[in-house]
Scaffold this active site. Structure first.
Site, PDB file in Angstrom:
ATOM      1  N   GLU A  19       0.818  -1.182  -0.104  1.00 55.36           N
ATOM      2  CA  GLU A  19       0.027  -0.014  -0.003  1.00 55.36           C
ATOM      3  C   GLU A  19       0.818   1.158  -0.158  1.00 55.36           C
ATOM      4  O   GLU A  19       0.688   2.316   0.786  1.00 55.36           O
ATOM      5  CB  GLU A  19      -0.991  -0.017   1.294  1.00 55.36           C
ATOM      6  CG  GLU A  19      -2.179  -0.922   1.030  1.00 55.36           C
ATOM      7  CD  GLU A  19      -3.174  -0.744  -0.125  1.00 55.36           C
ATOM      8  OE1 GLU A  19      -3.053   0.455  -0.648  1.00 55.36           O
ATOM      9  OE2 GLU A  19      -3.843  -1.721  -0.294  1.00 55.36           O
TER      10      GLU A  19
HETATM   11  C1  LIG Z   1       3.186  -9.450   0.797  1.00 57.88           C
HETATM   12  C2  LIG Z   1       2.751  -8.464  -0.334  1.00 57.88           C
HETATM   13  C3  LIG Z   1       1.519  -7.890  -0.531  1.00 57.88           C
HETATM   14  C4  LIG Z   1       1.191  -7.316  -1.529  1.00 57.88           C
HETATM   15  N1  LIG Z   1      -0.058  -7.284  -1.878  1.00 57.88           N
HETATM   16  C5  LIG Z   1      -0.476  -6.334  -3.252  1.00 57.88           C
HETATM   17  C6  LIG Z   1      -1.692  -6.453  -3.794  1.00 57.88           C
HETATM   18  O1  LIG Z   1      -2.622  -6.988  -3.294  1.00 57.88           O
HETATM   19  N2  LIG Z   1      -1.851  -5.949  -4.733  1.00 57.88           N
HETATM   20  C7  LIG Z   1      -0.860  -4.977  -5.408  1.00 57.88           C
HETATM   21  O2  LIG Z   1      -1.200  -4.201  -6.326  1.00 57.88           O
HETATM   22  N3  LIG Z   1       0.106  -5.089  -4.982  1.00 57.88           N
HETATM   23  C8  LIG Z   1       0.638  -5.671  -3.724  1.00 57.88           C
HETATM   24  N4  LIG Z   1       1.873  -5.593  -3.408  1.00 57.88           N
HETATM   25  C9  LIG Z   1       2.831  -4.886  -3.960  1.00 57.88           C
HETATM   26  C10 LIG Z   1       3.278  -3.685  -3.002  1.00 57.88           C
HETATM   27  O3  LIG Z   1       2.452  -2.608  -3.173  1.00 57.88           O
HETATM   28  C11 LIG Z   1       4.612  -3.400  -3.836  1.00 57.88           C
HETATM   29  O4  LIG Z   1       5.662  -4.413  -3.225  1.00 57.88           O
HETATM   30  C12 LIG Z   1       5.262  -1.877  -3.209  1.00 57.88           C
HETATM   31  O5  LIG Z   1       4.404  -0.960  -3.970  1.00 57.88           O
HETATM   32  C13 LIG Z   1       6.699  -1.700  -3.618  1.00 57.88           C
HETATM   33  O6  LIG Z   1       6.979  -1.999  -5.136  1.00 57.88           O
HETATM   34  P1  LIG Z   1       8.109  -3.146  -5.055  1.00 57.88           P
HETATM   35  O7  LIG Z   1       7.963  -4.188  -4.461  1.00 57.88           O
HETATM   36  O8  LIG Z   1       8.125  -3.108  -6.746  1.00 57.88           O
HETATM   37  O9  LIG Z   1       9.176  -2.283  -4.894  1.00 57.88           O
HETATM   38  P2  LIG Z   1      10.020  -0.983  -5.397  1.00 57.88           P
HETATM   39  O10 LIG Z   1       9.010  -0.029  -6.104  1.00 57.88           O
HETATM   40  O11 LIG Z   1      11.124  -1.559  -6.361  1.00 57.88           O
HETATM   41  O12 LIG Z   1      10.874  -0.010  -4.468  1.00 57.88           O
HETATM   42  C14 LIG Z   1      11.799  -0.796  -3.596  1.00 57.88           C
HETATM   43  C15 LIG Z   1      12.546   0.270  -2.589  1.00 57.88           C
HETATM   44  O13 LIG Z   1      12.648   1.516  -3.483  1.00 57.88           O
HETATM   45  C16 LIG Z   1      11.979   2.492  -2.905  1.00 57.88           C
HETATM   46  N5  LIG Z   1      11.683   3.436  -3.845  1.00 57.88           N
HETATM   47  C17 LIG Z   1      11.005   3.109  -5.131  1.00 57.88           C
HETATM   48  N6  LIG Z   1      10.736   4.220  -5.739  1.00 57.88           N
HETATM   49  C18 LIG Z   1      11.234   5.223  -5.190  1.00 57.88           C
HETATM   50  C19 LIG Z   1      11.021   6.745  -5.294  1.00 57.88           C
HETATM   51  N7  LIG Z   1      10.711   7.439  -6.627  1.00 57.88           N
HETATM   52  N8  LIG Z   1      11.480   7.514  -4.428  1.00 57.88           N
HETATM   53  C20 LIG Z   1      12.204   6.929  -3.244  1.00 57.88           C
HETATM   54  N9  LIG Z   1      12.262   5.689  -3.153  1.00 57.88           N
HETATM   55  C21 LIG Z   1      11.651   4.891  -3.991  1.00 57.88           C
HETATM   56  C22 LIG Z   1      10.687   2.143  -2.057  1.00 57.88           C
HETATM   57  O14 LIG Z   1      10.195   2.969  -1.179  1.00 57.88           O
HETATM   58  C23 LIG Z   1      11.327   0.718  -1.616  1.00 57.88           C
HETATM   59  O15 LIG Z   1      12.072   0.853  -0.491  1.00 57.88           O
HETATM   60  C24 LIG Z   1       2.072  -6.644  -2.296  1.00 57.88           C
HETATM   61  C25 LIG Z   1       3.315  -6.742  -1.726  1.00 57.88           C
HETATM   62  C26 LIG Z   1       3.792  -7.628  -1.009  1.00 57.88           C
HETATM   63  C27 LIG Z   1       5.306  -7.605  -0.336  1.00 57.88           C
END
Ligand SMILES: Cc1cc2nc3c(=O)[nH]c(=O)nc-3n(C[C@H](O)[C@H](O)[C@H](O)COP(=O)(O)OP(=O)(O)OC[C@H]3O[C@@H](n4cnc5c(N)ncnc54)[C@H](O)[C@@H]3O)c2cc1C
Length: 596
Positions: A447
């Site tokens: 989220e």
């Molecule tokens: C158990 C679990 C359940 C989930 N359930 C759902 C779901 O039901 N539906 C759904 O759609 N998604 C879901 N998600 C996805 C979740 O919303 C994403 O994992 C989250 O938005 C982060 O995206 P990412 O994992 O690709 O990490 P990334 O976007 O790659 O981010 C990795 C790190 O980089 C940082 N970062 C990235 N971009 C920036 C920026 N512009 N500025 C500063 N810092 C940045 C982030 O804060 C983070 O610390 C779930 C994830 C998990 C782990």
């Protein structure tokens, strides 16, 4: 015996002694309820959470969901618990009566949800998703979409998902790739891969309603080109009966650190695994209009983020209660200066253990106060009019990133302290607290990650807003400080510290604005989030101190002790965070990644 899931006494204090929830029942949308009906709903939540959710919380972790390439299998207790949740009316408790619900105030519903998350956050995840999906369709869908999808979701016959993330598009949804191709009959066919989708497949319900973000052909680049579609696992006929299997299957499931009972999936749309109507492509139905996907999704974001905050708070809270019960029983060592011949004392006799318990109490009870305060703002926005309703909404928007992040960070810290209080026992799987820590670790990630919440708070909610909502918060803090000053005793000293730190918040916000909110400023957005979060919790502790003022007994003494802890041990940390924002020295902006 008092529950180790959540404290009914604290919930009662927050809702009725502090927030004066009775006032809500005098307002039109909640007039059919009373303190008695609200208390009955809360008791029912405690009972269902205790009897149906808590008993399989451990099994949910040890026997995590499995996938054999076709079917996801969960332990049967999950389905039984969700049935009990639906039968008890919790899926629609907070839905207005005009939309077929029971119209219970959100603040009461949030306290109920805290019971469920504290008992078993993984099983509760399915209900939360279904409630959010039903609300989205109810708010933005057509009458037919409401009848075919929102109603079965509200009855617990279908479950929901939120399918935003993709393998290459997590924090930044602007680059998502899933395509939605319009068809002659007004439907769409979707093609693409989603990632991390909670509840993406299982046998818990007759059907699954995926709410999928995708791009139509020729859509504008970036977020403006994103639309939202209902993609059911099985197609639904006019009369509501289930038809063909839709072309959405799983590439696999993810194996998580915690919150394991909520199956996490990698869905594939339009691969041709099923061919509804004789052709590949997942059949989808547009919700709202083209290009409105993110605004529609974000209109539900306050609700979803409050849901995550409640989960984080509840998991921290139950860890606190369990470590407290253990520390009261476990005999170890003697007080400073006692003779070896004297009997050993309980862990709670050692000041350092008390420190860890008091810290947990300050975090989790402070977080619960924040969650119920935000939920009350939702109630105020629905039940007040004009400027008062606008003010509640603006304040809710400002506080939402904090409500999402403070519990994820500090109730996780509470879970870590719960392990520490229990020593070696806390680190073993013989006790629940290690699982609570793993379960809670998720909440800073989904989220919108912690970092994204910081950018939302400083960038959007404060600087872009021109400080209007922040001004409302500052006004409410001043009002509390006035009452604390009038109450005298330590209230006066708390008011002085709180006002000094509030002035510092205004000062660093002004500096950030004058610097144009550039990259160096936004690089300190997390410090701004954490500093403001701690300030807000200090304010709400002073509110609780006032609600306990003049009242006697261990419960109220506990509120005073936790207020003292927060003001002397936690509030001073805010200065350091705000110094970083004021300096915005560019340390991380100008850092060469090669040096990392
Ligand atoms: C158990 C679990 C359940 C989930 N359930 C759902 C779901 O039901 N539906 C759904 O759609 N998604 C879901 N998600 C996805 C979740 O919303 C994403 O994992 C989250 O938005 C982060 O995206 P990412 O994992 O690709 O990490 P990334 O976007 O790659 O981010 C990795 C790190 O980089 C940082 N970062 C990235 N971009 C920036 C920026 N512009 N500025 C500063 N810092 C940045 C982030 O804060 C983070 O610390 C779930 C994830 C998990 C782990």
């Amino acid at each position: 015996m008092a529950s180790e899931i959540l404290s009914a006494r604290d919930v009662d204090f927050l809702l009725f002694e502090w927030l004066r929830s009775e006032e809500l029942f005098e307002r039109e949308p909640f007039a059919q309820h009373s303190r008695e009906t609200a208390e009955a709903v809360l008791e029912l939540a405690e009972t269902v959470a205790t009897e149906r959710f808590a008993p399989h919380a451990r099994a949910n972790d040890l026997q995590e969901p499995s996938f054999d390439g076709t079917t996801v299998t969960l332990i049967p207790e999950v389905g039984t618990a969700l049935r009990a949740f639906a039968d008890a009316g919790f899926l629609t408790a907070g839905v207005p009566e005009s939309h077929g619900g029971e119209g219970v105030p959100t603040s009461v519903v949030s306290a109920c949800l805290a019971w469920f998350h504290a008992a078993n956050t993984a099983t509760s995840g399915y209900s939360l998703l279904s409630m959010a999906a039903a609300n989205l369709i109810r708010t933005h869908g057509t009458d037919e979409q409401r009848r075919l999808f929102a109603e079965p979701l509200a009855q617990g016959r279908f479950t929901g998902t939120m399918a935003l993330s993709e393998p290459a598009s997590g924090s930044n949804l602007a680059d998502l790739l899933t395509r939605a191709i319009p068809q002659d009959d007004g439907t769409y066919r979707l093609f693409g891969r989603k990632m991390w989708i909670s509840g993406g497949d299982h046998e818990l319900a007759d059907n699954i309603v995926h709410l999928v973000l995708a791009r139509t052909p020729d859509a504008a680049p970036g977020t403006k080109g994103i639309s939202i579609f209902i993609v059911p696992k099985c197609l639904v006929a006019e009369d509501g009966s289930l038809g063909e299997r839709n072309d959405v299957v799983l590439a696999g499931i993810n194996h998580k650190m915690g919150s394991r009972g909520t199956v996490n999936t990698a869905p594939v749309l339009g691969d041709g695994a099923h061919r509804p109507g004789g052709a590949a492509g997942a059949v989808g139905y547009l919700v709202g209009s083209i290009g409105q996907g993110l605004p529609i999704m974000f209109s539900m974001m306050n609700e979803a983020r409050l849901g995550v905050g409640i989960a984080g708070t509840a998991v921290g809270y139950t860890g606190y209660l369990k470590s407290l019960a253990y520390a009261r029983e476990r005999l170890q060592g003697r007080p400073f200066g006692a003779k070896p011949t004297e009997p050993q004392v309980a862990l709670t006799e050692h000041p350092d253990v008390r420190r860890m318990l008091l810290a947990q109490k300050a975090y989790v009870e402070g977080a619960l106060a924040l969650m119920l305060y935000c939920s009350r703002l939702v109630d105020d926005a629905h039940s007040l009019e004009g400027e008062a309703a606008d003010e509640a909404l603006a304040l809710l928007g400002l506080l939402t990133p904090i409500a999402k992040s403070f519990p994820a960070q500090w109730c996780l810290e509470a879970n870590s302290l719960a392990i520490q209080v229990m020593g070696g026992a806390g680190y073993t799987r013989d006790h629940d607290v290690e699982q609570h820590y793993r379960d809670n670790r998720l909440n800073a990630i989904h989220e919108g990650t912690h970092g994204i919440q910081g950018l939302d708070l400083l960038g959007r909610k404060v600087l872009l807003d021109g400080g209007r909502a922040l001004g409302l918060l500052v006004a409410r803090i001043h009002e509390t400080a006035e009452r604390a000053t009038a109450a005298g005793e330590s209230g006066e000293a708390y008011a002085v510290s709180l006002l000094a730190m509030t002035a510092r918040l205004q000062e660093v916000t002004r500096l950030a604005g004058e610097a144009g909110g550039g990259a160096d400023v936004l690089a300190e957005a997390t410090a701004y989030l954490e500093g403001t979060g701690h300030l807000v919790i200090a304010w709400l502790w002073l509110e609780q101190w006032l609600a306990a003022h003049g009242k006697e007994g261990a419960f109220y003494d506990g509120k005073r002790a936790a207020t003292a802890y927060f003001f002397t041990r936690e509030l001073p940390k805010v200065g350091l965070w705000f110094d970083l924002v004021a300096a915005h020295d560019g340390l991380t902006t100008h850092l060469d990644p090669a040096t990392l």
